[in-house]
Scaffold this motif. Sequence first.
Motif, PDB file in Angstrom:
ATOM      1  N   GLN A  43       0.811  -0.844   0.218  1.00 15.30           N
ATOM      2  CA  GLN A  43      -0.041   0.365   0.052  1.00 15.30           C
ATOM      3  C   GLN A  43       1.130   1.090  -0.090  1.00 15.30           C
ATOM      4  O   GLN A  43      -0.405   2.328   0.330  1.00 15.30           O
ATOM      5  CB  GLN A  43      -1.449  -0.265   1.605  1.00 15.30           C
ATOM      6  N   ARG A  44       2.038   0.955   0.144  1.00 12.70           N
ATOM      7  CA  ARG A  44       2.753   2.293  -0.315  1.00 12.70           C
ATOM      8  C   ARG A  44       2.975   2.559  -1.760  1.00 12.70           C
ATOM      9  O   ARG A  44       4.188   2.402  -1.819  1.00 12.70           O
ATOM     10  CB  ARG A  44       4.056   1.581   0.387  1.00 12.70           C
ATOM     11  N   THR A  45       2.588   3.607  -1.777  1.00 12.17           N
ATOM     12  CA  THR A  45       2.898   3.734  -2.973  1.00 12.17           C
ATOM     13  C   THR A  45       2.310   5.619  -3.392  1.00 12.17           C
ATOM     14  O   THR A  45       2.792   6.056  -4.384  1.00 12.17           O
ATOM     15  CB  THR A  45       0.617   3.477  -4.255  1.00 12.17           C
ATOM     16  N   PHE A  46       3.169   6.158  -2.531  1.00  9.56           N
ATOM     17  CA  PHE A  46       3.102   7.969  -2.398  1.00  9.56           C
ATOM     18  C   PHE A  46       4.204   8.606  -2.569  1.00  9.56           C
ATOM     19  O   PHE A  46       5.131   7.882  -1.679  1.00  9.56           O
ATOM     20  CB  PHE A  46       1.714   8.299  -1.405  1.00  9.56           C
ATOM     21  N   GLY A  47       4.851   9.478  -2.899  1.00 12.73           N
ATOM     22  CA  GLY A  47       6.021   9.958  -2.926  1.00 12.73           C
ATOM     23  C   GLY A  47       5.873  10.980  -1.545  1.00 12.73           C
ATOM     24  O   GLY A  47       5.063  11.546  -1.197  1.00 12.73           O
ATOM     25  N   LEU A  48       7.196  11.524  -0.808  1.00 10.06           N
ATOM     26  CA  LEU A  48       7.175  12.357   0.171  1.00 10.06           C
ATOM     27  C   LEU A  48       8.376  13.387  -0.031  1.00 10.06           C
ATOM     28  O   LEU A  48       9.694  12.759  -0.623  1.00 10.06           O
ATOM     29  CB  LEU A  48       7.135  11.259   1.719  1.00 10.06           C
ATOM     30  N   LEU A  49       8.050  14.232  -0.214  1.00  7.77           N
ATOM     31  CA  LEU A  49       8.750  15.688  -0.451  1.00  7.77           C
ATOM     32  C   LEU A  49       9.309  16.002   1.004  1.00  7.77           C
ATOM     33  O   LEU A  49       8.228  16.431   2.000  1.00  7.77           O
ATOM     34  CB  LEU A  49       8.261  16.607  -1.206  1.00  7.77           C
ATOM     35  N   VAL A  50      10.683  16.150   2.106  1.00 12.04           N
ATOM     36  CA  VAL A  50      10.654  16.664   3.223  1.00 12.04           C
ATOM     37  C   VAL A  50      11.828  18.127   2.410  1.00 12.04           C
ATOM     38  O   VAL A  50      12.662  18.059   1.854  1.00 12.04           O
ATOM     39  CB  VAL A  50      11.797  15.895   3.493  1.00 12.04           C
ATOM     40  N   PHE A  51      10.972  18.967   3.023  1.00 17.02           N
ATOM     41  CA  PHE A  51      11.298  20.531   2.658  1.00 17.02           C
ATOM     42  C   PHE A  51      12.216  21.088   4.350  1.00 17.02           C
ATOM     43  O   PHE A  51      11.462  20.776   5.269  1.00 17.02           O
ATOM     44  CB  PHE A  51      10.086  21.099   1.787  1.00 17.02           C
ATOM     45  N   LEU A  52      12.626  21.924   3.708  1.00 20.80           N
ATOM     46  CA  LEU A  52      13.916  22.643   4.863  1.00 20.80           C
ATOM     47  C   LEU A  52      13.266  23.379   4.564  1.00 20.80           C
ATOM     48  O   LEU A  52      14.499  24.577   3.746  1.00 20.80           O
ATOM     49  CB  LEU A  52      14.966  21.747   5.422  1.00 20.80           C
ATOM     50  N   HIS A  53      12.888  24.617   5.779  1.00 23.51           N
ATOM     51  CA  HIS A  53      13.022  26.348   5.505  1.00 23.51           C
ATOM     52  C   HIS A  53      14.438  26.802   5.353  1.00 23.51           C
ATOM     53  O   HIS A  53      15.440  26.399   6.275  1.00 23.51           O
ATOM     54  CB  HIS A  53      12.028  26.355   5.882  1.00 23.51           C
ATOM     55  N   GLY A  54      14.070  27.965   5.799  1.00 20.56           N
ATOM     56  CA  GLY A  54      15.687  29.257   5.565  1.00 20.56           C
ATOM     57  C   GLY A  54      15.812  29.525   6.750  1.00 20.56           C
ATOM     58  O   GLY A  54      15.325  29.108   8.152  1.00 20.56           O
ATOM     59  N   GLY A  55      17.110  30.421   7.541  1.00 18.02           N
ATOM     60  CA  GLY A  55      16.675  30.654   8.793  1.00 18.02           C
ATOM     61  C   GLY A  55      15.412  32.052   9.265  1.00 18.02           C
ATOM     62  O   GLY A  55      16.064  31.901  10.018  1.00 18.02           O
ATOM     63  N   GLY A  56      15.444  32.445   8.258  1.00 17.21           N
ATOM     64  CA  GLY A  56      14.189  33.503   8.191  1.00 17.21           C
ATOM     65  C   GLY A  56      12.770  32.775   8.577  1.00 17.21           C
ATOM     66  O   GLY A  56      11.988  33.629   9.749  1.00 17.21           O
ATOM     67  N   ASP A  57      12.706  31.997   9.007  1.00 19.55           N
ATOM     68  CA  ASP A  57      11.685  31.246   9.090  1.00 19.55           C
ATOM     69  C   ASP A  57      11.716  30.041  10.494  1.00 19.55           C
ATOM     70  O   ASP A  57      10.687  29.415  10.978  1.00 19.55           O
ATOM     71  CB  ASP A  57      11.231  30.351   8.028  1.00 19.55           C
ATOM     72  N   ALA A  58      12.315  30.205  10.994  1.00 21.38           N
ATOM     73  CA  ALA A  58      13.041  30.232  11.816  1.00 21.38           C
ATOM     74  C   ALA A  58      11.738  30.210  13.004  1.00 21.38           C
ATOM     75  O   ALA A  58      11.842  31.464  13.298  1.00 21.38           O
ATOM     76  CB  ALA A  58      14.495  29.338  12.791  1.00 21.38           C
ATOM     77  N   GLY A  59      11.900  29.340  15.016  1.00 19.22           N
ATOM     78  CA  GLY A  59      10.488  30.308  15.947  1.00 19.22           C
ATOM     79  C   GLY A  59      10.237  29.651  16.099  1.00 19.22           C
ATOM     80  O   GLY A  59      10.266  28.002  15.797  1.00 19.22           O
ATOM     81  N   ASN A  60       8.766  29.821  16.147  1.00 19.53           N
ATOM     82  CA  ASN A  60       7.606  28.893  17.241  1.00 19.53           C
ATOM     83  C   ASN A  60       6.125  29.057  16.374  1.00 19.53           C
ATOM     84  O   ASN A  60       5.128  29.027  17.049  1.00 19.53           O
ATOM     85  CB  ASN A  60       7.758  29.002  18.706  1.00 19.53           C
ATOM     86  N   SER A  61       5.986  29.233  15.490  1.00 16.93           N
ATOM     87  CA  SER A  61       5.201  30.216  14.422  1.00 16.93           C
ATOM     88  C   SER A  61       5.069  28.910  13.322  1.00 16.93           C
ATOM     89  O   SER A  61       6.178  29.858  12.151  1.00 16.93           O
ATOM     90  CB  SER A  61       5.062  31.349  13.990  1.00 16.93           C
TER      91      SER A  61
END
Length: 244
Positions: free
Chosen positions: A59-77
Amino acid sequence: MRCIAAIAFTFLLATSCSSQSQGRLVSGEQLTEVREKLEYYLYYPPNYPEDGQTPGQDQRTFGLLVFLHGGGDAGNSLEQLKAQGPPKRLLEGPDLPFLVLAPQHGEARTWWNTRAVMELVREVVDKNHIDPSRIYLSGLSRGASACWELAVQNPDYFAAMAVVCGMAPAPYAHWLDPEMPIWMFHGTEDEVIPFSESLEMADKLEALGRNVRFTVYEGMGHNVWDKAYGDPELFEWLAAQRRD
């Protein structure tokens, strides 16, 4: 006799000082434990099943994109993540054919904890209908730099990588999976992370005969991610990649 005594005293003093200043090499061992909370968004495409069950291998038929943001979007929101990259692209439409995992790094002045990220990725893959041969990696700026590190640390895991204006240590080229296709993006006038970072890495990869694409944005500065992730060809390219 006074001269002899003075020489003897000087010798004893030097010997004493030498013995007192001698260093020591001591072995030791410490079991460390580093814990990190990673909040994240996880996007499911429209045709994803909603059975809530842990999928079987067939049943494992979907791909996955792992996205890592830049420093400007670090935080808790988490709301910050919607302003850039694939999360922004998803809000503007159209839908993507694979899942998208977008974690948030909580510290503004530290690097991504790539081991923590990888632990999260494996957990998401284990609990969802994700094909292990179709896991993609992408990031911008500081997140792109972390992508290079993840690809080096896990050379048999990712099917493809797309990196936008990140630091790219050229020696990493020798440690990457030679079969993993890579697409790089960078602006020639970037004053935050020099264009030369990507240029040198692209040249190194090409010299090694690797599958690399390099999109150069002439006259553009650091923020080229809107243009890169706004190109539908990037996501079509990612979706077409698969590990053998």
